[in-house]
Design a protein around this motif. Structure first.
Motif, PDB file in Angstrom:
ATOM      1  N   LEU A 192       0.760  -1.415  -0.028  1.00 40.07           N
ATOM      2  CA  LEU A 192      -0.295  -0.189  -0.322  1.00 40.07           C
ATOM      3  C   LEU A 192       0.918   1.014   0.175  1.00 40.07           C
ATOM      4  CD1 LEU A 192      -2.590  -0.605   2.785  1.00 40.07           C
ATOM      5  CD2 LEU A 192      -2.998  -0.952   0.100  1.00 40.07           C
ATOM      6  N   SER A 193       2.192   1.198   0.863  1.00 38.76           N
ATOM      7  CA  SER A 193       3.259   2.292   0.899  1.00 38.76           C
ATOM      8  C   SER A 193       3.128   2.638  -0.787  1.00 38.76           C
ATOM      9  CB  SER A 193       3.432   2.218   1.554  1.00 38.76           C
ATOM     10  OG  SER A 193       5.120   3.418   1.696  1.00 38.76           O
ATOM     11  N   ASN A 194       3.824   1.516  -1.260  1.00 38.10           N
ATOM     12  CA  ASN A 194       4.494   1.523  -2.166  1.00 38.10           C
ATOM     13  C   ASN A 194       3.936   1.766  -3.688  1.00 38.10           C
ATOM     14  OD1 ASN A 194       7.404   0.770  -1.549  1.00 38.10           O
ATOM     15  ND2 ASN A 194       6.846  -1.396  -1.725  1.00 38.10           N
ATOM     16  N   GLN A 195       2.736   1.939  -2.951  1.00 38.14           N
ATOM     17  CA  GLN A 195       1.416   2.093  -4.568  1.00 38.14           C
ATOM     18  C   GLN A 195       1.237   4.299  -4.663  1.00 38.14           C
ATOM     19  OE1 GLN A 195      -1.441  -0.465  -6.103  1.00 38.14           O
ATOM     20  NE2 GLN A 195      -0.088  -1.940  -5.580  1.00 38.14           N
ATOM     21  N   GLY A 196       1.496   4.429  -3.400  1.00 37.71           N
ATOM     22  CA  GLY A 196       1.311   5.850  -2.287  1.00 37.71           C
ATOM     23  C   GLY A 196       0.035   5.034  -2.029  1.00 37.71           C
ATOM     24  N   VAL A 197      -1.035   4.476  -1.436  1.00 38.60           N
ATOM     25  CA  VAL A 197      -2.007   4.581  -1.139  1.00 38.60           C
ATOM     26  C   VAL A 197      -2.082   5.488   0.246  1.00 38.60           C
ATOM     27  CG1 VAL A 197      -4.058   3.436  -0.438  1.00 38.60           C
ATOM     28  CG2 VAL A 197      -3.373   2.564  -2.557  1.00 38.60           C
ATOM     29  N   THR A 198      -1.412   4.443   1.213  1.00 37.35           N
ATOM     30  CA  THR A 198      -1.268   4.887   2.470  1.00 37.35           C
ATOM     31  C   THR A 198      -0.020   5.113   2.755  1.00 37.35           C
ATOM     32  OG1 THR A 198      -1.288   2.462   3.468  1.00 37.35           O
ATOM     33  CG2 THR A 198      -3.325   3.820   3.417  1.00 37.35           C
ATOM     34  N   LYS A 199       0.200   5.419   3.806  1.00 37.24           N
ATOM     35  CA  LYS A 199       1.546   5.257   4.807  1.00 37.24           C
ATOM     36  C   LYS A 199       2.128   3.954   5.148  1.00 37.24           C
ATOM     37  CE  LYS A 199       1.995  10.423   5.674  1.00 37.24           C
ATOM     38  NZ  LYS A 199       2.441  11.814   6.849  1.00 37.24           N
ATOM     39  N   ASN A 200       3.164   4.034   5.349  1.00 42.59           N
ATOM     40  CA  ASN A 200       3.342   2.911   5.719  1.00 42.59           C
ATOM     41  C   ASN A 200       3.378   2.400   7.116  1.00 42.59           C
ATOM     42  OD1 ASN A 200       4.886   0.040   5.719  1.00 42.59           O
ATOM     43  ND2 ASN A 200       7.008   0.156   4.771  1.00 42.59           N
ATOM     44  N   VAL A 201       2.220   2.605   7.921  1.00 40.20           N
ATOM     45  CA  VAL A 201       2.115   2.340   8.711  1.00 40.20           C
ATOM     46  C   VAL A 201       0.795   1.800   9.134  1.00 40.20           C
ATOM     47  CG1 VAL A 201       1.476   3.858  11.352  1.00 40.20           C
ATOM     48  CG2 VAL A 201       3.407   5.235   9.214  1.00 40.20           C
ATOM     49  N   PHE A 202       0.336   1.511  10.421  1.00 47.22           N
ATOM     50  CA  PHE A 202      -0.630   0.303  10.488  1.00 47.22           C
ATOM     51  C   PHE A 202      -0.603   0.444  12.142  1.00 47.22           C
ATOM     52  CE2 PHE A 202       1.889  -3.119  10.294  1.00 47.22           C
ATOM     53  CZ  PHE A 202       1.308  -4.469  11.049  1.00 47.22           C
ATOM     54  N   GLY A 203      -1.742  -0.423  12.406  1.00 52.06           N
ATOM     55  CA  GLY A 203      -2.060  -0.298  13.903  1.00 52.06           C
ATOM     56  C   GLY A 203      -3.263  -1.263  14.044  1.00 52.06           C
ATOM     57  N   HIS A 204      -3.963  -1.694  14.955  1.00 51.85           N
ATOM     58  CA  HIS A 204      -4.430  -2.236  15.456  1.00 51.85           C
ATOM     59  C   HIS A 204      -4.946  -2.608  16.883  1.00 51.85           C
ATOM     60  CE1 HIS A 204      -1.371  -5.057  17.609  1.00 51.85           C
ATOM     61  NE2 HIS A 204      -1.156  -5.218  17.193  1.00 51.85           N
ATOM     62  N   GLY A 371       1.174 -12.355  22.249  1.00 55.62           N
ATOM     63  CA  GLY A 371       0.505 -12.758  21.208  1.00 55.62           C
ATOM     64  C   GLY A 371      -1.581 -12.057  21.451  1.00 55.62           C
ATOM     65  N   ASP A 372      -2.199 -12.486  20.584  1.00 59.65           N
ATOM     66  CA  ASP A 372      -3.132 -11.816  21.160  1.00 59.65           C
ATOM     67  C   ASP A 372      -3.215 -11.624  22.378  1.00 59.65           C
ATOM     68  OD1 ASP A 372      -3.285 -11.521  18.221  1.00 59.65           O
ATOM     69  OD2 ASP A 372      -4.912 -13.428  18.004  1.00 59.65           O
ATOM     70  N   ILE A 373      -3.349 -12.531  22.780  1.00 60.56           N
ATOM     71  CA  ILE A 373      -4.225 -12.748  24.387  1.00 60.56           C
ATOM     72  C   ILE A 373      -3.583 -11.094  25.191  1.00 60.56           C
ATOM     73  CG2 ILE A 373      -1.935 -14.082  25.314  1.00 60.56           C
ATOM     74  CD1 ILE A 373      -4.777 -14.658  27.536  1.00 60.56           C
ATOM     75  N   SER A 374      -2.319 -11.387  24.891  1.00 61.34           N
ATOM     76  CA  SER A 374      -1.629  -9.933  25.712  1.00 61.34           C
ATOM     77  C   SER A 374      -1.977  -8.499  24.798  1.00 61.34           C
ATOM     78  CB  SER A 374       0.215 -10.220  26.267  1.00 61.34           C
ATOM     79  OG  SER A 374       0.313 -11.264  26.568  1.00 61.34           O
ATOM     80  N   LEU A 375      -2.242  -8.322  24.141  1.00 58.99           N
ATOM     81  CA  LEU A 375      -1.985  -7.289  23.328  1.00 58.99           C
ATOM     82  C   LEU A 375      -3.570  -6.475  23.203  1.00 58.99           C
ATOM     83  CD1 LEU A 375      -0.573  -8.550  19.832  1.00 58.99           C
ATOM     84  CD2 LEU A 375       0.417  -6.503  21.622  1.00 58.99           C
ATOM     85  N   GLN A 376      -4.664  -7.528  23.837  1.00 56.28           N
ATOM     86  CA  GLN A 376      -6.018  -7.147  24.560  1.00 56.28           C
ATOM     87  C   GLN A 376      -6.768  -5.857  25.224  1.00 56.28           C
ATOM     88  OE1 GLN A 376      -8.617 -10.929  24.464  1.00 56.28           O
ATOM     89  NE2 GLN A 376      -7.079 -10.351  26.305  1.00 56.28           N
ATOM     90  N   ASP A 377      -6.892  -4.519  24.704  1.00 58.55           N
ATOM     91  CA  ASP A 377      -7.140  -3.674  24.635  1.00 58.55           C
ATOM     92  C   ASP A 377      -6.340  -2.818  24.672  1.00 58.55           C
ATOM     93  OD1 ASP A 377      -9.835  -3.823  25.257  1.00 58.55           O
ATOM     94  OD2 ASP A 377     -10.408  -4.760  27.041  1.00 58.55           O
ATOM     95  N   VAL A 378      -5.094  -3.090  23.780  1.00 63.44           N
ATOM     96  CA  VAL A 378      -3.965  -2.019  23.934  1.00 63.44           C
ATOM     97  C   VAL A 378      -4.394  -1.817  22.210  1.00 63.44           C
ATOM     98  CG1 VAL A 378      -1.491  -1.683  23.737  1.00 63.44           C
ATOM     99  CG2 VAL A 378      -2.509  -3.680  25.742  1.00 63.44           C
ATOM    100  N   MET A 379      -3.635  -0.098  22.010  1.00 63.34           N
ATOM    101  CA  MET A 379      -3.418  -0.059  20.721  1.00 63.34           C
ATOM    102  C   MET A 379      -1.945   0.053  20.390  1.00 63.34           C
ATOM    103  SD  MET A 379      -4.073   4.311  18.591  1.00 63.34           S
ATOM    104  CE  MET A 379      -5.925   3.814  18.261  1.00 63.34           C
ATOM    105  N   VAL A 380      -2.116  -0.554  19.377  1.00 69.45           N
ATOM    106  CA  VAL A 380      -0.353  -0.713  19.187  1.00 69.45           C
ATOM    107  C   VAL A 380      -0.259  -0.479  17.368  1.00 69.45           C
ATOM    108  CG1 VAL A 380       0.759  -2.645  18.630  1.00 69.45           C
ATOM    109  CG2 VAL A 380      -0.630  -3.121  20.310  1.00 69.45           C
ATOM    110  N   VAL A 381       0.771   0.312  17.463  1.00 65.13           N
ATOM    111  CA  VAL A 381       0.853   1.100  16.007  1.00 65.13           C
ATOM    112  C   VAL A 381       2.785   0.663  15.572  1.00 65.13           C
ATOM    113  CG1 VAL A 381       1.461   3.121  14.770  1.00 65.13           C
ATOM    114  CG2 VAL A 381      -0.159   2.816  16.853  1.00 65.13           C
ATOM    115  N   TYR A 382       2.627   0.384  14.284  1.00 67.24           N
ATOM    116  CA  TYR A 382       3.893   0.004  13.849  1.00 67.24           C
ATOM    117  C   TYR A 382       4.376   1.011  12.195  1.00 67.24           C
ATOM    118  CZ  TYR A 382       1.872  -4.542  15.607  1.00 67.24           C
ATOM    119  OH  TYR A 382       1.529  -5.587  16.615  1.00 67.24           O
ATOM    120  N   ASP A 383       4.919   1.954  13.037  1.00 69.91           N
ATOM    121  CA  ASP A 383       5.574   3.024  12.334  1.00 69.91           C
ATOM    122  C   ASP A 383       7.007   2.804  11.459  1.00 69.91           C
ATOM    123  OD1 ASP A 383       6.082   5.146  10.942  1.00 69.91           O
ATOM    124  OD2 ASP A 383       5.203   6.797  12.795  1.00 69.91           O
ATOM    125  N   ASN A 384       6.910   2.189  10.603  1.00 68.95           N
ATOM    126  CA  ASN A 384       7.136   1.143   9.583  1.00 68.95           C
ATOM    127  C   ASN A 384       8.481   2.882   8.381  1.00 68.95           C
ATOM    128  OD1 ASN A 384       7.320  -1.695   9.393  1.00 68.95           O
ATOM    129  ND2 ASN A 384       5.645  -0.726   8.606  1.00 68.95           N
TER     130      ASN A 384
END
Length: 407
Positions: A192-204, A371-384
């Motif tokens: 997505l970043s290489n095509q200019g659609v979004t920045k190379n950043v995502f989160g969950h 894993g998922d269990i320890s990431l619950q109710d945490v916003m995690v952002v991966y800023d590449n």
């Protein structure tokens, strides 16, 4: 989950080189795309998103996986071994196949020998839970509704999986495939970043109550209260890692230092290497020795307890346990806190079990997987783009909003 590897094999389909393109998206600036997350840790054991893929677009449920790069969908190519999924198998067209000379095929097979003049880009990906997918690389349209109200249909490469081995033999799979969110060039955020659609950043944001949201781009990244750590290279693979960490039980050091830690949404539970796991388990059992909980063998997980009566919620039992904390040495006391509700499972029988398992016994050597269990109710952002990982406690249930700070 973390530790997946790629190889290659054949499929009897001819090819046509597909040029990556963005349809219906202005190239002036990148925006963000948000997807609702479905599923939970227990009893489903998976968090997934619904994506519309192809032309015309059709829906598919994809397991969100930060521990691997390649996305793939079960497909009728024809299918050699597939499970019955939520939707009909993806049907590839002759003009969707990627050539072996394509740069994404080269990236997929980085570090391995392959024939650049072959007729198709084959893959064979294996997971630590002994699951696998064998297939061929294709490229097709993904429908994304962006926060600037534009609808984008970028052409993204993914695996057409015609031969799967599943870790658990279920009459019907919960998902149609995997959404690869890793650090490699073939991952969805990178494409997505290489095509200019979004920045190379995502989160969950995974909700403990089930559901949550996934986003691509930087529009939803909070401007304050985030804890940030620089991304670190892990010797055993290209995973998302905040680096080495020291382990604490409450305020007490468990004497475990320099743990190699990765964040992996492809893993339902968390895993500690043998030394870390034994120190953690010893501390838990020591604290519970004078508490009204009795350890017993539950079929759900290896280490479980029952109380004087069945627990109705984790609120009934979490006060018997202390929070864990990972203190990362890459920053100035960068902490990732794991409260009891982020490592305990309440079973259908009203018992409580540890959702942190022995990773060495699971084949992860000394790699420590959050894993998922320890990431619950945490916003995690991966800023590449800035090469950093951020997190903050958040209410993940409900719709995501485009905002620069959390309420």
């Amino acid at each position: 989950m973390a530790g997946r590897t790629a190889a290659r094999r054949d499929l009897l389909i001819s090819l046509l080189i597909v040029a990556a393109a963005v349809v219906g998206f202005p190239s002036v600036s990148a925006s963000s795309a948000v997807f609702p997350i479905y599923g939970n840790v227990y009893p489903h054991g998976v968090y997934y998103v619904a994506m519309n893929i192809g032309n015309p677009p059709k829906p598919y449920f994809l397991d969100i996986d930060t521990g691997s790069d390649l996305s793939w969908i079960q497909c009728d190519a024809p299918c050699v071994r597939c499970s019955k999924g939520p939707h009909p198998w993806y049907e590839p067209k002759r003009n969707t196949l990627l050539a072996c000379s394509d740069h994404l095929c080269a990236a997929l097979h980085s570090g391995g020998a392959y024939d650049q003049k072959c007729d198709q880009c084959d893959y064979d990906i294996h997971y630590e839970d002994r699951g696998s997918s064998l297939g061929v690389l294709v490229a097709d349209a993904f429908a994304l509704r962006l926060t600037n109200t534009t609808v984008a249909r970028p052409i993204l490469a993914f695996g057409c999986g015609y031969n799967q081995q599943f870790a658990r033999q279920n009459p019907q799979a919960a998902t149609d495939g995997v959404l690869g969110l890793g650090t490699g060039k073939v991952s969805v955020p990178s494409q997505l970043s290489n095509q200019g659609v979004t920045k190379n950043v995502f989160g969950h944001c995974l909700s403990e109550k089930g559901g949550g949201f996934l986003f691509f781009g930087s529009d939803l990244v909070p401007s304050s209260r985030m804890t940030w750590a620089p991304m670190s290279q892990v010797a055993s693979g290209n995973y998302y890692s905040p680096g080495m960490a020291n382990l604490y039980w409450g305020t007490q050091s468990l004497g475990v230092k320099q743990m190699d830690v990765v964040l992996d949404t492809g893993s339902t539970f968390s895993y500690f290497g043998s030394q870390s796991y034994k120190a953690f388990l010893s501390a838990v059992k020591s604290d519970l020795s004078k508490k009204p909980l009795k350890e017993f063998n539950d079929p759900a997980l290896p280490v479980c307890w029952k109380g004087p009566k069945s627990f109705k919620s984790l609120t009934d039992v979490k006060n018997y346990f202390k929070p864990l904390a990972l203190s990362f040495v890459n920053g100035k006391r960068v902490l990732f806190e794991i409260p009891p509700e982020n490592y305990l499972i309440l079973t259908k029988d009203g018992n409580v079990c540890l959702g942190i398992l022995n990773g060495t016994e699971a084949g992860l050597d000394n790699l420590n997987v959050i894993g998922d269990i320890s990431l619950q109710d945490v916003m995690v952002v991966y800023d590449n783009e800035k090469h950093q990982i951020g997190w903050v406690r958040a209410a993940c249930k409900g719709q995501a909003k485009s905002q620069t700070s959390l309420p």
